[in-house]
Design a protein around this motif. Structure first.
Motif, PDB file in Angstrom:
ATOM      1  N   GLY A 194     -69.192   1.765  -5.874  1.00  0.00           N
ATOM      2  CA  GLY A 194     -70.178   1.846  -4.786  1.00  0.00           C
ATOM      3  C   GLY A 194     -70.411   0.480  -4.158  1.00  0.00           C
ATOM      4  O   GLY A 194     -70.514   0.351  -2.932  1.00  0.00           O
ATOM      5  N   SER A 195     -70.465  -0.573  -4.990  1.00  0.00           N
ATOM      6  CA  SER A 195     -70.706  -1.929  -4.466  1.00  0.00           C
ATOM      7  C   SER A 195     -69.555  -2.348  -3.553  1.00  0.00           C
ATOM      8  O   SER A 195     -69.775  -2.944  -2.494  1.00  0.00           O
ATOM      9  CB  SER A 195     -70.811  -2.949  -5.599  1.00  0.00           C
ATOM     10  N   VAL A 228     -80.586  12.922 -11.098  1.00  0.00           N
ATOM     11  CA  VAL A 228     -80.045  12.298  -9.879  1.00  0.00           C
ATOM     12  C   VAL A 228     -78.551  12.520  -9.656  1.00  0.00           C
ATOM     13  O   VAL A 228     -78.051  12.349  -8.536  1.00  0.00           O
ATOM     14  CB  VAL A 228     -80.316  10.771  -9.847  1.00  0.00           C
ATOM     15  N   GLY A 229     -77.789  12.885 -10.730  1.00  0.00           N
ATOM     16  CA  GLY A 229     -76.340  13.062 -10.584  1.00  0.00           C
ATOM     17  C   GLY A 229     -75.634  11.724 -10.422  1.00  0.00           C
ATOM     18  O   GLY A 229     -76.277  10.689 -10.270  1.00  0.00           O
ATOM     19  N   CYS A 230     -74.290  11.738 -10.443  1.00  0.00           N
ATOM     20  CA  CYS A 230     -73.599  10.438 -10.308  1.00  0.00           C
ATOM     21  C   CYS A 230     -72.997  10.267  -8.914  1.00  0.00           C
ATOM     22  O   CYS A 230     -73.273   9.270  -8.250  1.00  0.00           O
ATOM     23  CB  CYS A 230     -72.572  10.221 -11.405  1.00  0.00           C
ATOM     24  N   ILE A 231     -72.245  11.252  -8.434  1.00  0.00           N
ATOM     25  CA  ILE A 231     -71.671  11.123  -7.082  1.00  0.00           C
ATOM     26  C   ILE A 231     -72.818  11.113  -6.056  1.00  0.00           C
ATOM     27  O   ILE A 231     -72.849  10.316  -5.129  1.00  0.00           O
ATOM     28  CB  ILE A 231     -70.710  12.305  -6.765  1.00  0.00           C
ATOM     29  N   MET A 232     -73.794  12.027  -6.273  1.00  0.00           N
ATOM     30  CA  MET A 232     -74.942  12.117  -5.364  1.00  0.00           C
ATOM     31  C   MET A 232     -75.672  10.783  -5.298  1.00  0.00           C
ATOM     32  O   MET A 232     -76.029  10.306  -4.225  1.00  0.00           O
ATOM     33  CB  MET A 232     -75.899  13.210  -5.879  1.00  0.00           C
ATOM     34  N   ASP A 233     -75.877  10.156  -6.460  1.00  0.00           N
ATOM     35  CA  ASP A 233     -76.676   8.937  -6.473  1.00  0.00           C
ATOM     36  C   ASP A 233     -75.875   7.719  -5.987  1.00  0.00           C
ATOM     37  O   ASP A 233     -76.447   6.666  -5.754  1.00  0.00           O
ATOM     38  CB  ASP A 233     -77.233   8.685  -7.886  1.00  0.00           C
ATOM     39  N   THR A 234     -74.565   7.889  -5.846  1.00  0.00           N
ATOM     40  CA  THR A 234     -73.755   6.794  -5.283  1.00  0.00           C
ATOM     41  C   THR A 234     -73.703   6.938  -3.756  1.00  0.00           C
ATOM     42  O   THR A 234     -73.901   5.972  -3.034  1.00  0.00           O
ATOM     43  CB  THR A 234     -72.314   6.834  -5.858  1.00  0.00           C
ATOM     44  N   PHE A 235     -73.435   8.156  -3.276  1.00  0.00           N
ATOM     45  CA  PHE A 235     -73.236   8.345  -1.827  1.00  0.00           C
ATOM     46  C   PHE A 235     -74.496   8.790  -1.077  1.00  0.00           C
ATOM     47  O   PHE A 235     -74.609   8.587   0.121  1.00  0.00           O
ATOM     48  CB  PHE A 235     -72.120   9.369  -1.578  1.00  0.00           C
TER      49      PHE A 235
END
Ligand code: SF4
Ligand code: SF4
Length: 429
Positions: free
Chosen positions: A130-131, A192-199
């Motif tokens: 994400g960074s 929060v989820g992982c893909i959701m919380d990244t994008f």
């Protein structure tokens, strides 16, 4: 046990015999619509699994049609005899994965392990990715790369998704809580989820604020991890079970009324956690309790009063998340919430319940097939000329953004999550 008896045992044969071959499920199946073949319909796939279990066809014959099944499970509510297609599909995926694993080279095995064990569930890896993406966007390398044609060297799916990737905002989550102004209606643990919380971190933030504005205490626990949906759908059942145990243990410590999320796909995985275990397993009752508490945000908000402050004078349509509708059985709640927004004009589109073609990572691994389904979806949406398409899952959200982009409608149609629109109407940012 001989090989055939093992197969009969592992494939959900008993479920396949419940199919009376009536074909009522066919019109609901997106791959039947695009491929136009019996083998790519629910009835055809059920028959193939049955024949493979009976040893009448090989697993190689089964692989092709099962691989391009979206797993949307739209065939389940359409079935008059309640055939549990999800169970049949999962058993086939497990058997096919096991067979492929035996044939995989060491390099392929290592790659799979890297993705499913170390990348997807690892917050640090996702934070790192994400960074990098955030830097790519902030320094406007994305615009520049497109201008000089550099993105043309990317594989087609990446090139198309690169254009519509939302602005990424990476920020590590810490344990936090939001208190409502009045005594809480519900005490909620937020997932929060992982893909959701990244994008789509902003959507998670808005979700928590909305729940608090509707009178709930909302707690984000730092111990939560990936829901395991992608692992489960990719045949990595052991890893899915270990992630499920982690989440059950993490949330049960706090005794929440509900565990709420805004992610149709992750929510569907969590409401079925108990199905990962045998009923005799000591984890089964714990998983069942956890699954009962897992709810989509629309299910909770539908029971509460939202403090609407603004009118949204727009024509909107709704693209339901298949897993929210067909697995979590949350169908009317999002529509009721949409209709409550002051000023909104809601129009359903033709074949609204048909999958958009996103289906986890289907739109990446089966890009061409997914785009055919998306084209059908956009044809039906374009007819009603909405100004906004509402979604309830990050995968569908990205797919709708892509659909709008491919149709050249970027300036005319917004694709948003339901939570974003509700927050806008409540003047929450
Ligand atoms: S899960 Fe979806 S794609 Fe697969 S058979 Fe059922 S309706 Fe068709
Ligand atoms: S799955 Fe259900 S609807 Fe489809 S053919 Fe079989 S019995 Fe009929």
């Amino acid at each position: 046990m001989d090989k055939q008896t093992i197969l009969l045992d592992k494939l959900a044969y008993n479920e396949t015999v419940n199919c009376v071959q009536c074909g009522y499920c066919l019109p609901s199946c997106p791959t039947y619509a695009t491929f136009g073949k019996e083998t790519h319909s629910p009835r055809g796939r059920i028959n193939l699994v049955k024949m493979a279990a009976e040893g009448r066809i090989s697993l190689d014959d089964l692989a092709g049609p099962m691989d391009v099944c979206l797993g949307c499970r739209a065939c389940e509510p359409a079935c008059p005899t309640n055939v549990q297609y999800g169970k049949i599909l999962e058993s086939a995926i497990d058997v096919l994965t096991e067979q492929r694993r035996r044939k995989q080279s060491l390099k392929e095995k290592a790659m799979k392990k890297l993705i499913f064990d170390y990348m997807i569930p690892n917050k640090n890896v996702l934070h790192f990715i994400g960074s990098g993406l955030q830097l790519y966007q902030t320094l406007k390398i994305d615009d520049f790369s497109r201008k000089i044609g550099f993105t043309n060297i990317l594989p087609e799916p990446m090139r198309q998704f690169e254009k519509i990737t939302p602005k990424v905002n990476v920020k590590k989550r810490k344990h936090s809580a939001i208190q409502p102004d009045t005594s809480p209606r519900f005490r909620i643990g937020f997932f929060v989820g992982c893909i959701m919380d990244t994008f789509f971190k902003r959507i998670n933030d808005l979700s928590m604020k909305l729940l608090a504005a509707a009178g709930c205490e909302v707690v984000l626990i730092a111990e939560q991890t990936c829901c395991g949906a992608l692992h489960h759908h990719s045949g990595e059942k052991e890893k899915a079970i270990s992630l499920a145990k982690h989440n059950i243990e993490a949330f049960e410590k706090y005794q929440f009324d509900y565990v709420v999320n805004s992610i149709g796909g992750c929510g569907a995985a969590m409401v079925e956690y108990h199905l990962l275990f045998d009923e005799a397993d000591r984890w089964y009752p714990r998983a069942e309790l956890f699954s009962d508490k897992c709810k989509d945000i629309s299910f909770i908000l539908d029971q509460l009063e939202l403090p609407f402050k603004m009118e949204i004078q727009k024509t909107v349509t709704y693209q339901p998340s298949c897993h929210l509708k067909n697995v979590q059985k949350v169908e009317k709640e999002p529509v009721r919430l949409i209709e409550k927004i002051p000023g909104i004009s809601y129009i359903p589109h033709k074949n609204m319940n048909m999958c958009c073609g996103s289906a986890g990572i289907y739109n990446i691994v089966h890009f061409e097939e997914s785009m055919e389904i998306l084209n059908l979806k956009m044809e039906n949406i374009s007819k009603i000329k909405p100004e906004i398409i509402i979604t309830t899952n990050p995968g569908c959200h990205l797919q709708m953004l892509l659909g709008v982009e491919r149709e050249g409608l970027r300036d005319e149609i917004r694709a948003v999550h339901l939570v974003e629109l509700l927050a806008e109407a409540c003047d929450i940012s």
